[in-house]
Design a protein around this motif. Structure first.
Motif, PDB file in Angstrom:
ATOM      1  N   LEU A  23       5.759  -2.372  -9.507  1.00 36.21           N
ATOM      2  CA  LEU A  23       4.445  -2.947  -9.834  1.00 36.21           C
ATOM      3  C   LEU A  23       3.366  -2.575  -8.823  1.00 36.21           C
ATOM      4  CD1 LEU A  23       5.758  -6.551 -10.555  1.00 36.21           C
ATOM      5  CD2 LEU A  23       4.722  -5.062 -12.268  1.00 36.21           C
ATOM      6  N   ASP A  24       3.728  -2.572  -7.531  1.00 39.57           N
ATOM      7  CA  ASP A  24       2.739  -2.481  -6.455  1.00 39.57           C
ATOM      8  C   ASP A  24       2.265  -1.035  -6.267  1.00 39.57           C
ATOM      9  OD1 ASP A  24       1.321  -2.507  -4.082  1.00 39.57           O
ATOM     10  OD2 ASP A  24       2.724  -3.848  -3.064  1.00 39.57           O
ATOM     11  N   GLY A  25       1.020  -0.790  -6.645  1.00 40.28           N
ATOM     12  CA  GLY A  25       0.470   0.567  -6.553  1.00 40.28           C
ATOM     13  C   GLY A  25      -0.423   0.770  -5.347  1.00 40.28           C
ATOM     14  N   GLY A  26      -0.238  -0.050  -4.287  1.00 42.60           N
ATOM     15  CA  GLY A  26      -1.033   0.116  -3.069  1.00 42.60           C
ATOM     16  C   GLY A  26      -2.393  -0.566  -3.183  1.00 42.60           C
ATOM     17  N   GLY A  27      -3.241  -0.356  -2.168  1.00 42.20           N
ATOM     18  CA  GLY A  27      -4.521  -1.070  -2.024  1.00 42.20           C
ATOM     19  C   GLY A  27      -5.277  -1.302  -3.332  1.00 42.20           C
ATOM     20  N   ASN A  28      -5.711  -0.227  -3.984  1.00 43.89           N
ATOM     21  CA  ASN A  28      -6.456  -0.413  -5.244  1.00 43.89           C
ATOM     22  C   ASN A  28      -5.562  -0.129  -6.458  1.00 43.89           C
ATOM     23  OD1 ASN A  28      -6.156   2.291  -5.030  1.00 43.89           O
ATOM     24  ND2 ASN A  28      -8.325   2.822  -5.217  1.00 43.89           N
ATOM     25  N   GLY A  29      -4.280   0.027  -6.204  1.00 46.91           N
ATOM     26  CA  GLY A  29      -3.328   0.252  -7.293  1.00 46.91           C
ATOM     27  C   GLY A  29      -3.225   1.715  -7.711  1.00 46.91           C
ATOM     28  N   MET A  30      -4.048   2.584  -7.085  1.00 44.45           N
ATOM     29  CA  MET A  30      -4.136   3.980  -7.550  1.00 44.45           C
ATOM     30  C   MET A  30      -3.217   4.929  -6.774  1.00 44.45           C
ATOM     31  SD  MET A  30      -6.599   3.916  -9.911  1.00 44.45           S
ATOM     32  CE  MET A  30      -6.966   5.640 -10.122  1.00 44.45           C
ATOM     33  N   ARG A  31      -2.520   4.434  -5.758  1.00 41.31           N
ATOM     34  CA  ARG A  31      -1.750   5.318  -4.867  1.00 41.31           C
ATOM     35  C   ARG A  31      -0.845   6.296  -5.631  1.00 41.31           C
ATOM     36  NH1 ARG A  31       2.154   1.780  -2.153  1.00 41.31           N
ATOM     37  NH2 ARG A  31       3.131   2.078  -4.199  1.00 41.31           N
ATOM     38  N   ASP A  32       0.007   5.754  -6.493  1.00 45.77           N
ATOM     39  CA  ASP A  32       0.980   6.619  -7.170  1.00 45.77           C
ATOM     40  C   ASP A  32       0.346   7.405  -8.314  1.00 45.77           C
ATOM     41  OD1 ASP A  32       3.566   5.883  -5.738  1.00 45.77           O
ATOM     42  OD2 ASP A  32       2.677   3.954  -6.212  1.00 45.77           O
ATOM     43  N   LEU A  33      -0.625   6.786  -8.992  1.00 48.33           N
ATOM     44  CA  LEU A  33      -1.305   7.492 -10.093  1.00 48.33           C
ATOM     45  C   LEU A  33      -1.935   8.783  -9.550  1.00 48.33           C
ATOM     46  CD1 LEU A  33      -3.056   4.357 -11.658  1.00 48.33           C
ATOM     47  CD2 LEU A  33      -1.316   5.768 -12.814  1.00 48.33           C
ATOM     48  N   LEU A  34      -2.648   8.669  -8.421  1.00 50.21           N
ATOM     49  CA  LEU A  34      -3.334   9.846  -7.875  1.00 50.21           C
ATOM     50  C   LEU A  34      -2.330  10.851  -7.336  1.00 50.21           C
ATOM     51  CD1 LEU A  34      -6.381   8.192  -6.066  1.00 50.21           C
ATOM     52  CD2 LEU A  34      -6.212   9.112  -8.391  1.00 50.21           C
ATOM     53  N   SER A  35      -1.273  10.334  -6.715  1.00 52.07           N
ATOM     54  CA  SER A  35      -0.299  11.279  -6.167  1.00 52.07           C
ATOM     55  C   SER A  35       0.367  12.063  -7.303  1.00 52.07           C
ATOM     56  CB  SER A  35       0.653  10.521  -5.251  1.00 52.07           C
ATOM     57  OG  SER A  35       1.961  10.764  -5.559  1.00 52.07           O
ATOM     58  N   ILE A  36       0.603  11.422  -8.437  1.00 47.38           N
ATOM     59  CA  ILE A  36       1.227  12.146  -9.554  1.00 47.38           C
ATOM     60  C   ILE A  36       0.255  13.186 -10.126  1.00 47.38           C
ATOM     61  CG2 ILE A  36       2.161  11.892 -11.899  1.00 47.38           C
ATOM     62  CD1 ILE A  36       3.279   9.139 -10.956  1.00 47.38           C
ATOM     63  N   VAL A  37      -1.029  12.837 -10.238  1.00 47.79           N
ATOM     64  CA  VAL A  37      -2.011  13.824 -10.738  1.00 47.79           C
ATOM     65  C   VAL A  37      -1.974  15.071  -9.846  1.00 47.79           C
ATOM     66  CG1 VAL A  37      -4.487  14.316 -10.984  1.00 47.79           C
ATOM     67  CG2 VAL A  37      -3.550  12.169 -11.864  1.00 47.79           C
ATOM     68  N   CYS A  83       0.559  16.056  -7.723  1.00 46.02           N
ATOM     69  CA  CYS A  83       1.874  16.748  -7.766  1.00 46.02           C
ATOM     70  C   CYS A  83       2.035  17.544  -9.060  1.00 46.02           C
ATOM     71  CB  CYS A  83       3.028  15.764  -7.742  1.00 46.02           C
ATOM     72  SG  CYS A  83       3.150  14.831  -6.265  1.00 46.02           S
ATOM     73  N   ALA A  84       1.369  17.110 -10.112  1.00 46.79           N
ATOM     74  CA  ALA A  84       1.559  17.770 -11.411  1.00 46.79           C
ATOM     75  C   ALA A  84       1.198  19.252 -11.345  1.00 46.79           C
ATOM     76  CB  ALA A  84       0.723  17.063 -12.478  1.00 46.79           C
ATOM     77  N   ALA A  85       0.294  19.621 -10.407  1.00 51.97           N
ATOM     78  CA  ALA A  85      -0.100  21.030 -10.270  1.00 51.97           C
ATOM     79  C   ALA A  85       1.123  21.912 -10.038  1.00 51.97           C
ATOM     80  CB  ALA A  85      -1.067  21.180  -9.101  1.00 51.97           C
ATOM     81  N   ASP A  86       2.099  21.390  -9.318  1.00 46.07           N
ATOM     82  CA  ASP A  86       3.285  22.191  -8.974  1.00 46.07           C
ATOM     83  C   ASP A  86       4.458  21.965  -9.903  1.00 46.07           C
ATOM     84  OD1 ASP A  86       1.887  23.089  -6.754  1.00 46.07           O
ATOM     85  OD2 ASP A  86       2.558  21.363  -5.565  1.00 46.07           O
TER      86      ASP A  86
END
Ligand code: GLN
Length: 299
Positions: free
Chosen positions: A221-235, A237-240
């Protein structure tokens, strides 16, 4: 505490259990009680009202212990031992994130955009799911796209074990491989589609979630400060990890959609982005399509 009942007939038990759950503030008290008791008896909920034999005492005890657990905030699906997702049933247990109806629309959008890729692809379509939980998304993708193979990544052992059971239950173990790890660090190579419902609740909001949601694994559930930590990291990482013209589908919170869309538009690999809605019509994720060529690192 159980009140004295005149009989242990199922109708009386439903009445009594529903009263206890309603007193504990559960809005769907009667429905929840019907599900719990009918499952314990191996009946359909309506059959509870047709049953004339008394309910055996061990079942009555089990029933009231489940009612107490539910009243104290244990999620209904943990007590039932399963949850429905896209019309199929999946085993869930404490330690495993419970499938949500809002994710169904996101997965349907993924299927709709991957189907044409599957048709145009001579080899099996390779899909990656990040954070498999119960395995319901990977299984639904594998059902809907019979020529695909899926790699599912999960960091926690309990969900991995449960997802494995669910894949066996649905006869999909041969097409979905599970890997323990964190996001894309756990895999090599490129995929035609990446799908994820990562944690996206802002840290400070996690403790304000309803009591039953807080019984689910916090890392889901916990996505860090604004909740975007993992969403942004996946965007990023998707490049590779995406094939040219591959598709990334991410679930997020309603208020996060504009931020996530902006980030995706700025990513070098992205050709096109659109917002996704859940089945209730609320903004609930993004779908980003990769360019047919971009500066790729090779692995
Ligand atoms: N939608 C979930 C909730 O109800 C959050 C899911 C997630 O963080 N992936 O809290």
């Amino acid at each position: 505490m159980r009140h004295a009942t005149a009989t242990s007939h199922s109708r009386a038990l439903v009445q009594e259990g529903a009263g206890q759950l309603a007193a504990a503030g559960r809005e769907q008290a009667r429905h929840e009680v019907e599900w719990l008791l009918s499952r314990l008896l191996g009946l359909r909920p309506l059959e509870l009202y047709l049953m004339d034999d008394p309910v055996p005492e061990p079942v009555v005890e089990r029933f009231f212990s489940q009612i107490r657990a539910r009243a104290s905030g244990v999620p209904l699906q943990y007590l039932l031992g399963e949850a429905d997702f896209c019309g199929r049933s999946f085993i869930v247990r404490p330690g495993v994130f419970i499938p949500r109806p809002e994710t169904e629309g996101v997965v349907q959008a993924a299927i709709d955009s991957l189907r044409p890729l599957a048709q145009g692809c001579r080899s099996p379509l390779r899909l990656l799911e990040l954070g498999v939980g119960s395995g319901c998304i990977s299984a639904t993708l594998a059902y809907a796209l019979p020529t695909c193979v899926v790699v599912g990544i999960e960091v926690l052992w309990e969900p991995l074990r449960t997802a494995q059971e669910n894949l066996q239950r649905h006869g999909l173990s041969g097409r979905v491989s599970l890997v323990q790890g964190r996001w894309t660090d756990a895999v090599r190579g490129r995929f035609h589609g990446i799908v994820s419902n990562p944690p996206y609740v802002p840290t400070t909001d996690v403790d304000r979630l309803p009591l039953d949601v807080r019984q689910e694994p916090r890392v889901s559930l916990d996505g860090g400060g604004n909740g975007m930590r993992d969403l942004l990291s996946i965007v990023h990482c998707a490049a590779d990890r995406l094939e040219p013209a591959g598709v990334l589908v991410l679930e997020c919170g309603e208020s996060q959609v504009p931020h996530l869309m902006r980030e995706a538009w700025q990513a070098a690999w992205v050709e096109h982005v659109r917002g996704l809605r859940d089945l209730a019509g609320r903004p609930r994720g993004i779908l980003a399509v990769a360019k047919t060529s971009w500066q790729q690192k090779s692995y």
